[in-house]
Design an enzyme around this catalytic site. Structure first.
Site, PDB file in Angstrom:
ATOM      1  N   HIS A  53      -0.705   8.921  -9.476  1.00 55.01           N
ATOM      2  CA  HIS A  53      -0.407   7.671 -10.180  1.00 55.01           C
ATOM      3  C   HIS A  53       0.211   7.973 -11.548  1.00 55.01           C
ATOM      4  O   HIS A  53       1.220   7.358 -11.931  1.00 55.01           O
ATOM      5  CB  HIS A  53      -1.695   6.867 -10.338  1.00 55.01           C
ATOM      6  CG  HIS A  53      -1.542   5.615 -11.131  1.00 55.01           C
ATOM      7  ND1 HIS A  53      -1.271   4.385 -10.564  1.00 55.01           N
ATOM      8  CD2 HIS A  53      -1.621   5.389 -12.477  1.00 55.01           C
ATOM      9  CE1 HIS A  53      -1.190   3.473 -11.510  1.00 55.01           C
ATOM     10  NE2 HIS A  53      -1.400   4.056 -12.681  1.00 55.01           N
ATOM     11  N   GLU A  54      -0.371   8.921 -12.277  1.00 52.51           N
ATOM     12  CA  GLU A  54       0.137   9.236 -13.615  1.00 52.51           C
ATOM     13  C   GLU A  54       1.495   9.930 -13.539  1.00 52.51           C
ATOM     14  O   GLU A  54       2.381   9.661 -14.357  1.00 52.51           O
ATOM     15  CB  GLU A  54      -0.871  10.112 -14.363  1.00 52.51           C
ATOM     16  CG  GLU A  54      -2.241   9.478 -14.562  1.00 52.51           C
ATOM     17  CD  GLU A  54      -2.188   8.105 -15.222  1.00 52.51           C
ATOM     18  OE1 GLU A  54      -1.220   7.847 -15.978  1.00 52.51           O
ATOM     19  OE2 GLU A  54      -3.088   7.293 -14.977  1.00 52.51           O
TER      20      GLU A  54
ATOM     21  N   HIS B 246       4.104   7.363 -13.117  1.00 59.08           N
ATOM     22  CA  HIS B 246       4.484   6.714 -14.381  1.00 59.08           C
ATOM     23  C   HIS B 246       5.590   7.511 -15.074  1.00 59.08           C
ATOM     24  O   HIS B 246       6.557   6.937 -15.597  1.00 59.08           O
ATOM     25  CB  HIS B 246       3.273   6.613 -15.309  1.00 59.08           C
ATOM     26  CG  HIS B 246       2.446   5.386 -15.100  1.00 59.08           C
ATOM     27  ND1 HIS B 246       2.972   4.109 -15.143  1.00 59.08           N
ATOM     28  CD2 HIS B 246       1.112   5.226 -14.858  1.00 59.08           C
ATOM     29  CE1 HIS B 246       2.013   3.221 -14.940  1.00 59.08           C
ATOM     30  NE2 HIS B 246       0.883   3.871 -14.757  1.00 59.08           N
TER      31      HIS B 246
ATOM     32  N   GLU C 100       2.103  -1.107 -13.153  1.00 55.75           N
ATOM     33  CA  GLU C 100       0.969  -0.457 -12.488  1.00 55.75           C
ATOM     34  C   GLU C 100       1.101  -0.534 -10.974  1.00 55.75           C
ATOM     35  O   GLU C 100       0.768   0.426 -10.263  1.00 55.75           O
ATOM     36  CB  GLU C 100      -0.345  -1.102 -12.932  1.00 55.75           C
ATOM     37  CG  GLU C 100      -0.797  -0.714 -14.326  1.00 55.75           C
ATOM     38  CD  GLU C 100      -0.913   0.788 -14.507  1.00 55.75           C
ATOM     39  OE1 GLU C 100      -1.542   1.441 -13.650  1.00 55.75           O
ATOM     40  OE2 GLU C 100      -0.359   1.298 -15.483  1.00 55.75           O
TER      41      GLU C 100
END
Length: 299
Positions: free
Chosen positions: A148-149, A152, A223
């Site tokens: 997930h990071e 980003h 997100e």
């Protein structure tokens, strides 16, 4: 996982206040004329300094994160087994995401299950995770969080958010100065300069808090994209497992929410009707999990 945005917003406000003080002391206010405010010149002034403040915040975001959270950056050539494993996981995901370099990887001491990514570019980024996350999540859940990071970073979310923040800064500075100018017309001329600075600073803080609603709204949209990207990098099951672990740790089950006293409703993290949710940088975890489950394009 909102720390990267909270840090960015806090630093941005401090940078903007510093710019206000410096430009006021140096007399950089060419938007003022004998007739009052030249609105075109003021708007240009605010856009230049507004975007300047946002990009200064972005440029120092990685340093601020390390300093404020006492992050221990992992040296892959001199790391223990846990640190080396974490670094290798991030490196593998970074390669899969097509990043030009492996982000810096760090650990900060916290019992919370937390992680964030920050940095001014894909080549100069940082992924930091809490000690609590490493202790309480299994490998599949950790992979979901890291993916997930990394997503980003791959999506360029910090740069995009900086552009949005620059627009917000410009209008914050613009309206703060117009209102401050109108306010100071009712005070003695000899104290107008100091009153003007004080009013501008107060209004910039207040308007920045209101402007953060726009940033938080933008963050909530990103997100979902980062969840989708994380699922593609680490697998949908791992991404859902990571979100479910966070849900177990931080959100009350639906049946417990329904039993909670109405006087506590405003403080429930998953209460969608709460006004405070407007300041949330992340959508409700249940909504994120359901969105992933319904996305049949990701395995």
């Amino acid at each position: 996982m909102a720390k990267r945005i909270i840090l960015f917003l806090a630093v941005n406000i401090l940078v903007m206040i510093t710019i206000t003080i410096v430009t006021s002391v140096l007399g950089v206010n060419h938007y003022m004329s004998e007739r009052g405010i030249n609105y075109g010149t003021l708007l240009a002034f605010c856009f230049i300094w507004g975007f300047g403040g946002a990009f200064i915040s972005l440029a120092i975001s990685r340093w601020v994160a390390k300093f404020s959270m006492n992050i221990s950056v992992i040296d892959p050539t001199n790391a223990d087994a846990r640190e080396r494993d974490l670094y290798n996981r991030v490196a593998a995901l970074a390669r899969k995401a097509g990043l030009p370099t492996t982000p810096e990887v760090g650990i900060f001491e916290s019992s919370d299950l937390n992680a964030f990514a920050t940095g001014p570019s894909k080549k100069r980024s940082l992924v930091a995770v809490s000690s609590g996350l490493l202790e309480h999540m299994n490998q599949h859940e950790v992979d979901g969080v890291l993916a997930h990071e990394i997503s980003h970073i791959a999506n360029g979310d910090m740069v995009t958010m900086t552009l949005v923040q620059g627009v917000v800064n410009a209008f914050v500075m613009f309206f703060a100065r117009i209102i401050a100018f109108a306010t100071t017309q009712f005070v003695k001329e000899d104290i107008r300069p100091i009153v003007n600075i004080i009013v501008i600073i107060v209004l910039e803080i207040l308007f920045s808090i209101l402007g953060s609603l726009v940033i938080c709204w933008f963050s909530r949209i990103r997100e979902f994209k980062a969840d989708s990207g994380g699922a593609q990098l680490a697998g949908k099951s791992n991404m859902i497992a990571a979100l479910s672990a966070l849900q177990r740790a931080y959100e009350l089950p639906l049946q417990e929410q329904e039993k909670a006293p109405s006087s506590l409703a405003a403080f429930q993290i998953s209460n969608r009707s709460s006004f405070l949710e407007l300041f949330s940088t992340h959508p409700p975890l249940a909504q994120r999990i359901e969105t992933l489950k319904q996305n049949n394009q990701i395995l």
